[in-house]
Write an enzyme that holds these catalytic residues in place. Structure first.
Site, PDB file in Angstrom:
ATOM      1  CE1 TYR A  36      -0.283   2.404   4.031  1.00 11.94           C
ATOM      2  CE2 TYR A  36       0.734   0.294   4.532  1.00 11.94           C
ATOM      3  CZ  TYR A  36       0.454   1.608   4.869  1.00 11.94           C
ATOM      4  OH  TYR A  36       0.927   2.116   6.054  1.00 11.94           O
ATOM      5  CG  ASP A  84      -1.056  -2.999   5.367  1.00 15.32           C
ATOM      6  OD1 ASP A  84      -2.194  -2.555   5.617  1.00 15.32           O
ATOM      7  OD2 ASP A  84      -0.129  -2.987   6.191  1.00 15.32           O
ATOM      8  CG  HIS A 128      -4.680  -4.552   9.884  1.00 19.47           C
ATOM      9  ND1 HIS A 128      -5.457  -3.738   9.085  1.00 19.47           N
ATOM     10  CD2 HIS A 128      -3.421  -4.073   9.784  1.00 19.47           C
ATOM     11  CE1 HIS A 128      -4.691  -2.810   8.536  1.00 19.47           C
ATOM     12  NE2 HIS A 128      -3.446  -2.988   8.940  1.00 19.47           N
ATOM     13  CG  ASP A 130      -2.369 -14.788   8.642  1.00 29.90           C
ATOM     14  OD1 ASP A 130      -3.559 -14.439   8.501  1.00 29.90           O
ATOM     15  OD2 ASP A 130      -1.902 -15.815   8.116  1.00 29.90           O
ATOM     16  CG  ASP A 139      -4.622   1.727   9.774  1.00 23.54           C
ATOM     17  OD1 ASP A 139      -5.379   1.810  10.763  1.00 23.54           O
ATOM     18  OD2 ASP A 139      -3.425   2.013   9.832  1.00 23.54           O
ATOM     19  NE  ARG A 209      -0.285   7.386   7.854  1.00 25.96           N
ATOM     20  CZ  ARG A 209       0.964   7.568   8.264  1.00 25.96           C
ATOM     21  NH1 ARG A 209       1.455   8.804   8.382  1.00 25.96           N
ATOM     22  NH2 ARG A 209       1.743   6.561   8.580  1.00 25.96           N
ATOM     23  N   GLY A 212      -8.178   9.180   9.506  1.00 27.76           N
ATOM     24  CA  GLY A 212      -8.303   9.712   8.159  1.00 27.76           C
ATOM     25  C   GLY A 212      -8.640   8.660   7.122  1.00 27.76           C
ATOM     26  CD1 TRP A 213      -4.974   4.967   7.186  1.00 25.22           C
ATOM     27  CD2 TRP A 213      -5.280   5.872   5.172  1.00 25.22           C
ATOM     28  NE1 TRP A 213      -3.736   5.238   6.665  1.00 25.22           N
ATOM     29  CE2 TRP A 213      -3.890   5.792   5.425  1.00 25.22           C
ATOM     30  CE3 TRP A 213      -5.711   6.416   3.955  1.00 25.22           C
ATOM     31  CZ2 TRP A 213      -2.935   6.232   4.509  1.00 25.22           C
ATOM     32  CZ3 TRP A 213      -4.756   6.856   3.053  1.00 25.22           C
ATOM     33  CH2 TRP A 213      -3.398   6.759   3.331  1.00 25.22           C
ATOM     34  CB  THR A 328       2.339   3.787  14.517  1.00 21.55           C
ATOM     35  OG1 THR A 328       2.394   3.290  15.847  1.00 21.55           O
ATOM     36  CG2 THR A 328       0.945   4.333  14.261  1.00 21.55           C
TER      37      THR A 328
END
Length: 368
Positions: A36, A84, A128, A130, A139, A209, A212-213, A328
């Protein structure tokens, strides 16, 4: 009058594109695999291309994708257990539309159907990664939501929209904070993560952030969803409420937002450009779509100008975007505050490009 006050938003976007095009040949964009970081940056570049028609941007995007997607449509290297690494697939739709090269379609049919077998927690929420079992991160909606909605529209597979609206509603339900109107960074359904609240499983803080996503993803998804979709009205209301809540935490002096969004009075908290860019993009787009009143553009323009005012120029004359959190995991306040910052990193520049493209549309609208 300074250059910062006379350049248009799209001109700033072009300057940011040029800075990274100078720094990296497309095949060298880090990391070396399908991820990403490149996807966010090149998605922003694609929006600049859509408004300028400059072939150099399209060609740059195509060169990176072609360095990753083999002639048979297989993807050279990606982690199929990480959301991602699904996200860069959004770039394949326009390439397929422009070239009708079947390998781009083949790559999409490699990536997106993985979502049907994705590991989920007990309530059906996507892990998110594994290595983060049972954890949903804000995110993640950006990584999987837009590509799924685009795929649903392009290939008449509406179940992918239903899949992702479910994910959007679920992560909102478990990260929403009624006191602030903000969303915590994540939620662990098992409540086993070191950061998880033992009762709710929620993360302890509001990372800029990540917040924001979430609306950026929803607003992108809305472009490909039927207007009468069963979840669209509720998700539009969620988007509106979140963006209004965010305006209450904008720094009045600079127009920027903080790394930890709500801790505006903490002296060690710091103003962060990438979250600001994403909030500005989302506010302006929500106004354009009619979800927010036009008066909220005041916050968007103030945030936009705050980012522009922070820009520097390097010795070669290229624009430098600083105060970007390097990224992060989830943690406590001290964890987020200690994260290093970087300059002109790909997801930071990607957010900047999204902001510039959307504010260009806002400026065009105001002129017309």
């Amino acid at each position: 009058m300074t250059e910062k006050s006379v350049l248009t938003p799209i001109a700033w976007g072009e300057k940011a594109c040029e800075a990274l095009m100078h720094k990296f040949e497309p095949e060298q964009l880090p990391p070396h695999y399908f991820h990403y970081h490149q996807g966010v940056f090149l998605s922003g570049m694609e929006k600049i291309w859509q408004q300028t028609g400059e072939d150099k941007y399209f060609d740059y995007i195509k060169r990176w994708v072609d360095s990753q997607v083999q002639p048979d449509g297989s993807i050279k290297e990606f982690h199929r257990e990480q959301l991602d690494d699904i996200q860069p697939g959004v770039l394949l739709f326009n390439l397929y539309k422009q070239t009708w090269d079947e390998r781009y379609k083949t790559a999409l049919f490699t990536l997106v159907p993985l979502l049907k077998g994705w590991k989920v927690n007990e309530e059906g929420g996507f892990w998110h990664k594994d290595r983060y079992p049972n954890q949903m991160w804000l995110d993640g909606l950006y990584m999987a939501g837009p590509i799924a909605a685009m795929f649903a529209e392009a290939f008449s597979q509406p179940e992918y929209i239903d899949m992702m609206t479910f994910q959007a509603l679920l992560v909102h339900e478990h990260t929403y904070d009624a006191r602030t109107g903000l969303l915590f960074h994540g939620w662990d359904a098992s409540k086993q993560a070191p950061w998880a609240d033992p009762v709710t499983g929620q993360a302890p803080e509001f990372w800029g952030r990540a917040i924001g996503w979430y609306p950026v993803a929803l607003l992108e998804m809305f472009e490909y969803m039927p207007e009468n979709h069963k979840d669209k009205a509720r998700l539009a209301e969620i988007t509106k409420e979140l963006l209004i809540a965010l305006t209450r935490f904008q720094d009045p002096a600079t127009g920027l937002w903080y790394q930890v969004t709500d801790k505006t009075d903490h002296p060690d908290n710091w103003l962060e450009n990438s979250c600001t860019a994403l909030y500005v993009h989302a506010i302006a787009k929500a106004v354009r779509f009619g979800y927010l009143d036009e008066r909220y553009m005041e916050y968007a323009w103030k945030g936009y100008q705050g980012v522009i005012d922070s820009l520097k120029v390097d010795d070669e004359g290229y624009v430098v975007i600083g105060n970007i959190c390097i990224g992060t995991g989830i943690g406590g306040y001290a964890h987020y505050i200690a994260r290093p910052t970087c300059e002109n990193d790909l997801h930071g520049v990607g957010g900047f490009l999204l902001m510039c493209a959307e504010m260009s549309l806002a400026k065009t609208k105001s002129v017309n």
